[in-house]
Design an enzyme around this catalytic site. Structure first.
Site: not given
Length: 796
Positions: A16, A19, A86, A89, A495, A687, A691
């Site tokens: 729900c 939760c 080894c 590594c 604009d 755009d 602006d």
């Protein structure tokens, strides 16, 4: 899908909205993170805010989910390693991998020369994984490889498995409940409580109570461990009271009515409601799923003289991609060979296929028509427009409205209050009537009817559907606050250039004092080469079309709202409007003739007037209709432009806007917008880079899809195609979504306001209460899904 500051992960097992709210609270208690948990989307968004080791934080997140019995999708990467000499590594490799923020449970086996780590599914794309592997001092080769389709298929199979399990349990529960349903009908007809043998009632009810209803007991136990209370606790308490009371009557042999049918039908109906709710929630996310399905798994890239099919994650910027007939575009790019019509409808909402020719841009997710194209890749993976769209929509769907803070607070105290009401109901009925059975059944009805799920689903479901509908129309809404603000809008500010006009002007007149127009254009284009301003684009396109060789320039500087200047062949070239000329004290002849509707670029060389260009920028065909539609919605329209007064006035007259302001620098646009905002809710549509300040200031900012990145970053709504009519549509969808949120919250509050007293007063049996509770959540979901039927005007 992820950045190093944000990680989105699925969360399964929430029953729900309460939760989700409690999980969010618990996650926020982890130092170094803030989170948003969305019950509808079954997702948690983790934002890393501190300097702590993020892989340690991620491990804490996973441990927290496990402690609360929630699940997420984990992904394991395994590698063969070359170069280990080894065990040290191997340890070094483990340490290097473990330093990444999104890795945990890193293990190695020196004997078999393998290493593996776990991460959240989708946290790494191919490029990020390659970068991680390349950072290791040894050669790592991935042992497993899953492409996008396989990942999605795995998720789908896992979801189908979960659905099948729930459906099987539900089917068993319904079969065991049918005799009780028949018994209840017969009881209404005959008045007898003994239609079914008592032992049979016990045998039918017990598996439903403890097998089908096990999820409610688990959920209740988990909530109690968290010192909280949720819907599961209400159902578990209510059904257990009815079941164990009936069992005690059965054992004692008393001839009292049994209420096994109440516990059984409540569990069956609540399980049915949760199943239908889950299926409806899946439908709310259909838009985002459709967008994700647009990403192809493979691409054909050019290797030497051949084309080779590779995994999409292996494509790099600069690769040449071959696109066959009917295929999905795998990357963002530019057409370098061929012509074809592309269907971009799912990305931009544009219903008609768009012709793509050489040098034109294509976006990932488009569907190719009848031609074969070669595309030079400009963006891959998370950098593509498709990925950014998905990211924006997901973020919007994860966001919460301010009103949700109130809902969360109510949900947090709702269950404890209901427990008190149920206790009072039992006490009052028992002490006033002495009827233990009646008191018990009424208190059980209160527990069952009072599910806070409808309240928790009211807002997120509407947001998911509304933003999805908008995305399908090419409108990207950044967050839920935008939906709320759109409801209050009074004024739309535009604009001009590139928004109401096409922004692709044509040079209608060119004049130079020495009659060397081509030379002037070549040098003018030189200082404009780095500019994306519409006027600069017009000049550069004109030179390209006329085969004018552009010169080279240096020391280029732009003056916002005025013009640009630079050095060409050791001489200063200055271009711009009258203000730019005045800035450099350049005298302009008074006998120059040009139309009032034309934009004029004055050009000077070495502080002497050299000539001018007049540029005609035509209105978009849709601009008049766009302004008309906004006026029909009772909105005022205004133009703010940096262009000269005569041009702006001419455009304003054609569009019949309410007001217009011209010759404004970016800072003047911002100041004017602040002035207009006094007592007025404003949306700004633009755009360009100039602006961005005004867009950031507006109550709602709307950026055209092909505008500058700065404009889109500042915007709360992005239009994926350059059609100003989408502004009205965006407002319609925003308003409709906000109306749905209000409706959902109203009905959720009203339901509980009426239902709880009705149950307490004895007007609802537990079985009816269970059905009504399930119905309330489904009603809210269905109401949200009705947003998909919003009337969309054909903009083709």
């Amino acid at each position: 899908m992820s950045t190093l500051n944000t990680l989105s992960l699925p969360v399964y097992g929430m029953n729900c909205a309460g939760c989700a709210s409690k999980l969010q609270t618990a996650l926020n208690e982890i130092e170094g993170v803030t989170s948003e948990v969305n019950f509808t989307l079954e997702k948690a968004q983790i934002n890393f805010t501190g300097t702590s080791e993020r892989n340690e934080i991620l491990a804490q997140v996973i441990n927290l989910l496990e402690a609360k019995n929630y699940q997420t999708d984990l992904q394991t990467f395994s590698f063969d390693v070359v170069g280990w000499s080894c065990a040290n590594c191997a340890k070094k490799t483990v340490k290097s991998l473990a330093n990444h923020p999104f890795t945990f449970n890193v293990n190695s086996n020196f004997a078999t020369e393998t290493v593996q780590f776990q991460t959240i599914d989708g946290a790494f794309n191919k490029q990020q994984l390659k970068a991680l592997v390349d950072s290791i001092s040894y050669e790592l080769t991935e042992k497993q490889h899953k492409n996008f389709a396989q990942q999605q298929n795995s998720k789908q199979l896992a979801q189908q498995k979960r659905d099948k399990k729930v459906l099987t349990l539900l089917s068993i529960s319904v079969l065991l409940s049918i005799p009780f349903m028949i018994s209840m009908v017969m009881m209404l007809i005959t008045g007898s409580h003994h239609f079914l043998p008592r032992t049979l009632e016990f045998l039918l009810a017990t598996p439903v109570q403890f097998y089908i209803g096990a999820r409610f007991y688990k959920g209740a136990w988990n909530s109690l461990k968290d010192k909280a209370a949720n819907m599961d606790l209400l159902v578990a308490l209510g059904t257990s009271a009815a079941y164990f009371y009936s069992l005690s009557i059965l054992i004692s042999g008393l001839d009292h009515p049994l209420y096994f049918e109440s516990s059984t039908l409540v569990i069956t109906l609540v399980t049915l409601g949760k199943y239908l709710e889950h299926r409806a929630k899946q439908s709310t996310s259909s838009a985002i799923n459709a967008l994700m399905a647009l990403r192809p798994d493979n691409a054909r890239i050019k290797k030497g003289k051949q084309f080779v099919t590779v995994n999409i994650d292996d494509v790099q910027v600069g690769d040449i991609v071959q696109l066959a007939i009917g295929e999905k575009v795998p990357v963002d790019g530019v057409v370098v060979e061929g012509t074809s019509y592309l269907d971009e409808s799912l990305l931009t909402g544009e219903s008609k296929p768009i012709l793509k020719e050489i040098q034109e841009k294509v976006i990932a997710g488009s569907i190719n028509g009848e031609g074969v194209l070669l595309i030079k890749t400009t963006a891959v993976g998370d950098s593509t427009s498709l990925s950014k769209i998905i990211h924006l929509v997901e973020n919007a769907q994860m966001s919460k409205a301010p009103i949700m803070q109130l809902v969360d607070k109510i949900s947090a105290i709702f269950v404890p209050v209901v427990l008190v009401i149920a206790a009072l109901t039992f006490s009052i009925w028992y002490f006033t009537t002495g009827d233990f059975q009646h008191a018990l059944i009424n208190s059980v009805a209160v527990l069952v009817i009072a599910c806070p799920c409808a309240l928790g689903l009211a807002t997120p479901t509407a947001v998911v559907v509304g933003t999805g509908v908008a995305a399908q129309q090419g409108i990207l809404i950044k967050d839920i606050k935008t939906l709320q603000q759109a409801f209050r809008l009074q004024t739309i500010v535009f604009d001009k250039t590139g928004t109401l006009t096409k922004g692709k002007g044509a040079i209608s007149h060119c004049y130079s004092t020495d009659n060397q127009n081509s030379v002037m254009l070549a040098e003018l284009a030189a200082i404009q080469m780095g500019s994306q301003h519409p006027i600069a684009t017009t000049i550069k396109d004109h030179c390209l079309a006329e085969n004018i060789t552009v010169a080279s320039a240096s020391d280029i500087n732009a003056v916002n709202g005025e013009g640009i200047h630079g050095i060409v062949e050791d001489k200063q070239i200055i271009a711009g409007n009258l203000k730019m000329m005045q800035r450099f004290a350049i005298s302009i002849p008074t006998d120059l003739n040009f139309s009032a509707s034309e934009s004029v670029v004055y050009v000077a060389k070495e502080n002497e007037f050299w000539g001018l260009l007049s540029i005609t920028d035509t209105l978009r065909e849709s601009s008049i209709e766009a302004v008309t539609e906004l006026k029909l919605r009772g909105l005022k329209t205004i133009i703010l432009s940096g262009d000269k007064h005569s041009v702006v006035t001419d455009i304003a007259h054609k569009l019949q806007v309410d007001d217009s302001y011209s010759e404004l620098k970016p800072e003047q646009k911002l100041a004017k917008l602040i002035e207009l905002q006094q007592g007025n809710h404003i949306a700004m549509v633009g755009d360009g880079v100039n602006d961005a300040p005004a867009l950031a200031q507006a109550d709602i900012s709307i950026a055209m899809g092909t505008g500058s990145d700065a404009a889109k970053e500042s915007a709360s709504i992005t239009l994926m195609r350059n059609d100003p009519r989408l502004v009205a549509l965006a407002i319609d969808i925003s308003r409709a979504t906000w109306h749905k949120i209000q409706q959902n919250l109203f009905w959720a509050f009203i339901f509980n306001t009426i239902a709880i007293p009705a149950a307490a007063l004895g007007y609802l049996s537990p079985a009816i209460a269970g059905a009504a509770m399930a119905l309330s959540s489904i009603t809210v979901l269905t109401n949200s899904l009705l947003l998909k039927r919003i009337k969309i005007k054909d903009l083709s």
